[in-house]
Design a protein around this motif. Structure first.
Motif, PDB file in Angstrom:
ATOM      1  N   SER A   1       0.848  -1.312   0.059  1.00 12.71           N
ATOM      2  CA  SER A   1       0.012  -0.346   0.084  1.00 12.71           C
ATOM      3  C   SER A   1       1.096   1.133   0.517  1.00 12.71           C
ATOM      4  O   SER A   1       0.432   2.252  -0.935  1.00 12.71           O
TER       5      SER A   1
ATOM      6  N   ASN B   1      -4.767   4.506  -0.116  1.00  9.96           N
ATOM      7  CA  ASN B   1      -4.752   5.347   0.931  1.00  9.96           C
ATOM      8  C   ASN B   1      -5.942   4.824   1.211  1.00  9.96           C
ATOM      9  O   ASN B   1      -6.736   4.773   0.359  1.00  9.96           O
ATOM     10  N   SER B   2      -6.287   5.408   2.482  1.00  5.10           N
ATOM     11  CA  SER B   2      -8.109   6.197   2.347  1.00  5.10           C
ATOM     12  C   SER B   2      -8.955   6.061   1.201  1.00  5.10           C
ATOM     13  O   SER B   2     -10.015   5.848   1.877  1.00  5.10           O
TER      14      SER B   2
ATOM     15  N   SER C   1      -8.891   5.459  -1.306  1.00 12.21           N
ATOM     16  CA  SER C   1      -8.504   4.758  -2.425  1.00 12.21           C
ATOM     17  C   SER C   1      -9.665   3.719  -2.765  1.00 12.21           C
ATOM     18  O   SER C   1     -10.575   2.822  -1.405  1.00 12.21           O
TER      19      SER C   1
ATOM     20  N   SER D   1      -7.226  -3.750   1.071  1.00 12.91           N
ATOM     21  CA  SER D   1      -7.837  -2.481   2.154  1.00 12.91           C
ATOM     22  C   SER D   1      -8.222  -1.794   3.663  1.00 12.91           C
ATOM     23  O   SER D   1      -8.087  -0.927   4.817  1.00 12.91           O
TER      24      SER D   1
ATOM     25  N   CYS E   1      -5.763  -0.463   4.938  1.00 11.36           N
ATOM     26  CA  CYS E   1      -5.053   1.636   4.449  1.00 11.36           C
ATOM     27  C   CYS E   1      -6.877   1.931   5.410  1.00 11.36           C
ATOM     28  O   CYS E   1      -6.558   3.465   4.930  1.00 11.36           O
TER      29      CYS E   1
ATOM     30  N   SER F   1      -9.428   1.357   3.315  1.00 14.41           N
ATOM     31  CA  SER F   1      -9.848   2.066   1.776  1.00 14.41           C
ATOM     32  C   SER F   1     -11.067   1.058   1.814  1.00 14.41           C
ATOM     33  O   SER F   1     -11.526   0.541   2.640  1.00 14.41           O
ATOM     34  N   GLU F   2     -11.662   1.179   0.641  1.00 15.45           N
ATOM     35  CA  GLU F   2     -12.529   0.314   0.474  1.00 15.45           C
ATOM     36  C   GLU F   2     -12.180  -1.078  -0.757  1.00 15.45           C
ATOM     37  O   GLU F   2     -11.447  -0.518  -1.566  1.00 15.45           O
TER      38      GLU F   2
END
Length: 563
Positions: free
Chosen positions: A229, A235-236, A238, A258, A261, A263-264
């Motif tokens: 990552s 990151n958040s 993404s 995911s 970091c 993220s989705e």
């Protein structure tokens, strides 16, 4: 450091105080579990989307709430830390719920049960792991029309809890798990924060033998996810799209990244007839995980319809097989940075190219190792003897993302390491002076023609560069005089035909030795793949041997390199 994790369950593993001390001191291992990270994201941004499939989404708040609910249900059924939870589902959001529930209560989640498994195969794996809980979907699997896994598990006394999921729908996760409207059972227990015990059990694909159960902790999984990552800027914000299913290590790695970091992650669960591009546009994907076949499908659709609306996609991790220059150049033409990599269930995705690497390194290598993992090349004949840079040998590895061993198989674990503690992968390759790795084959995947060793992976890599070839497999054909000869099986791209003589000339120009040239040729409409995107050579060997498939004899007529 999470040293208390040593007593969280009784699973025999490689975990030692030296490993704990070294990896915590370097910062590769931390006190976070997968559940703890998800809970932290939920506290900071409860409404942020955590996971999505085609039927709906779960926010981080909803994901943690559901994990808590399932953890209580499993606790009420009598599960204790170290018990195994088998999950046999297509890619759907419920898998992530069970992974986090297991991380929370320190059960061991095994989601690596694939669509092409039969009920008998699943039953065997459940018995091997003594699954205390089973999660499945009615009608799922290779022979669900003839056999019922739930009926087969009914008389197994080791199974304490069964979740029979309804097919995924827009009704939500609670109804799918049969929990809608039911009061929560089980005790209110705190999450167990022990990230160094086994949480993930993944059975290897078993293309050459009986699958082995690979054991990972939260920390071995997260150490690699954090590095990848960081190196690729995830990151958040993404949106990670995985074309590989969560039952495969690559897809599971996308989910782990995911969580690392915040993220989705989007699960690909659409039929082949549905546009991949439309789905990528719809969800705003920024990074993709998949195998070469996925990249080929994506490229074909982009060339046919255009790539408008895909400007957010920054990278595409392509794993499972060599990446051809055609794929690399094609993706780059549309502004997508391909990531070629090397990894395995036992050690995660520890090798990969970087965003600024030149095209020739992306298609010509498997990248270099991430921080926290290292590779060394050893002699094929002596796994304790390192070889010089540039020399082909067996690839050994060690580091923070390496497995904790093979489940219930001490002998296999011991035999996988040399005397210095390097994990012997069974893969052949070499490193250049900058640490970029080239894979040349498998020790056991060698065709011996009259005493001469021919490595199929090299021939397959060169063949895959041909613009008309979609898949290629080099397999042995028995020969009375020489022992074995090479048959090159190809699957042409749609609408293409391949002339075998012209293909031999092409391989010559690409650098294949005349001593390694195939002597038989097969053109097939389909070359079968395993659930993780690897070619199933065993599906070709039997038909060749029993005469169902009849390869055509071919002969290389001489070098055309100077032509």
């Amino acid at each position: 450091m999470g040293t208390s994790g040593l007593t969280a369950n009784t699973i025999l593993s490689r975990l030692s105080h030296d490993m704990l001390k070294r990896n915590y001191a370097a910062g590769y291992w931390r006190d976070d579990t997968l559940y703890a990270l998800a809970q932290r994201h939920a506290q900071a941004h409860p409404d942020k989307c955590a996971v999505r499939d085609s039927y709906g989404t779960l926010s981080y708040g909803e994901l943690v709430r559901m994990a808590d609910r399932v953890a209580r249900e499993l606790d009420a059924a009598g599960l204790k830390p170290g018990d195994r939870v088998a999950v046999w589902l297509p890619s759907r959001v419920e898998i992530t719920v069970f992974v986090l529930a297991c991380s929370r209560n320190r059960y061991i989640c095994c989601p690596s049960l694939h669509r092409n498994h039969t009920v008998a195969e699943i039953l065997t794996l459940c018995e091997r792991m003594a699954a205390a809980a089973f999660v499945g979907e009615a009608g799922y699997g290779a022979d669900a029309d003839r056999h019922d896994i739930f009926e087969k598990l009914g008389d197994r006394d080791y199974v304490r809890k069964v979740f029979k999921c309804a097919p995924r729908s827009a009704d939500g996760v609670d109804p799918a798990l049969g929990l809608d409207g039911k009061p929560s059972t089980g005790r209110e227990i705190s999450a167990i924060e022990q990230p160094d015990t086994v949480v993930y059990l993944a059975f290897t694909s078993g293309t050459t033998g009986e699958p082995k159960g690979v054991m990972h902790s939260d920390n071995t999984l997260l150490s690699n996810a954090r590095e990848l990552s960081s190196d690729w800027g995830l990151n958040s914000g993404s949106v990670i799209y995985t074309l590989s299913p969560l039952s495969h290590n690559l897809g599971f790695g996308a989910f782990t990244a995911s969580i690392a970091c915040g993220s989705e992650v989007v699960l690909h669960d659409l039929p082949r007839t549905v546009s991949i591009l439309e789905r990528l546009r719809e969800v705003g994907a920024t990074f993709i995980f998949g195998v070469p076949a996925h990249a080929m499908d994506l490229l074909e659709e982009m060339r046919r319809t255009g790539a408008d609306g895909l400007e957010k996609i920054e990278g595409f991790r392509i794993s499972g097989a060599a990446v051809s220059s055609t794929i690399v150049e094609g993706l780059q033409a549309f502004g997508i940075k391909p990531q070629s990599g090397y990894g395995m269930t036992e050690a995660c995705s520890h090798h990969y190219t970087r965003p600024n690497d030149p095209p020739e390194l992306i298609s010509g290598s498997s990248g270099r190792s991430c921080d926290g993992y290292e590779v060394r090349i050893f002699s094929v004949s002596d796994p304790d003897e390192p070889v010089a840079p540039g020399t082909v040998g067996q690839i050994g590895g060690r580091g923070a993302s390496l497995m904790l061993g093979y489940f219930d198989n001490q002998l296999a674990t011991e035999r996988s390491f040399n005397r210095s503690g390097w994990f012997m992968t069974g893969d052949l390759g070499w490193e250049d002076e900058n640490g970029y790795l080239r894979i040349t084959g498998r020790i056991k995947d060698v065709i011996i023609r009259g005493g001469h060793n021919i490595h199929p992976a090299h021939m397959e890599m060169l063949t895959m560069r041909h613009p008309s070839v979609e898949r290629a497999a080099a397999v042995p054909v028995k020969d009375e005089r020489l022992g074995e000869k090479v048959c090159l099986a190809v699957m042409p791209r749609k609408g293409q035909t391949i002339n075998p003589e012209q293909l031999l000339s092409y391989l010559d120009r690409e650098g294949l030795s005349k001593y390694d040239m195939p002597e038989y040729f097969l053109s097939l409409d389909e070359i079968p793949l395993s659930a993780n995107g690897k070619i199933l050579k065993r599906e070709l060997l039997d038909p060749i041997q029993n005469g169902t498939l009849r390869p055509t004899p071919i002969r290389f007529q001489g070098s055309a390199r100077s032509a």
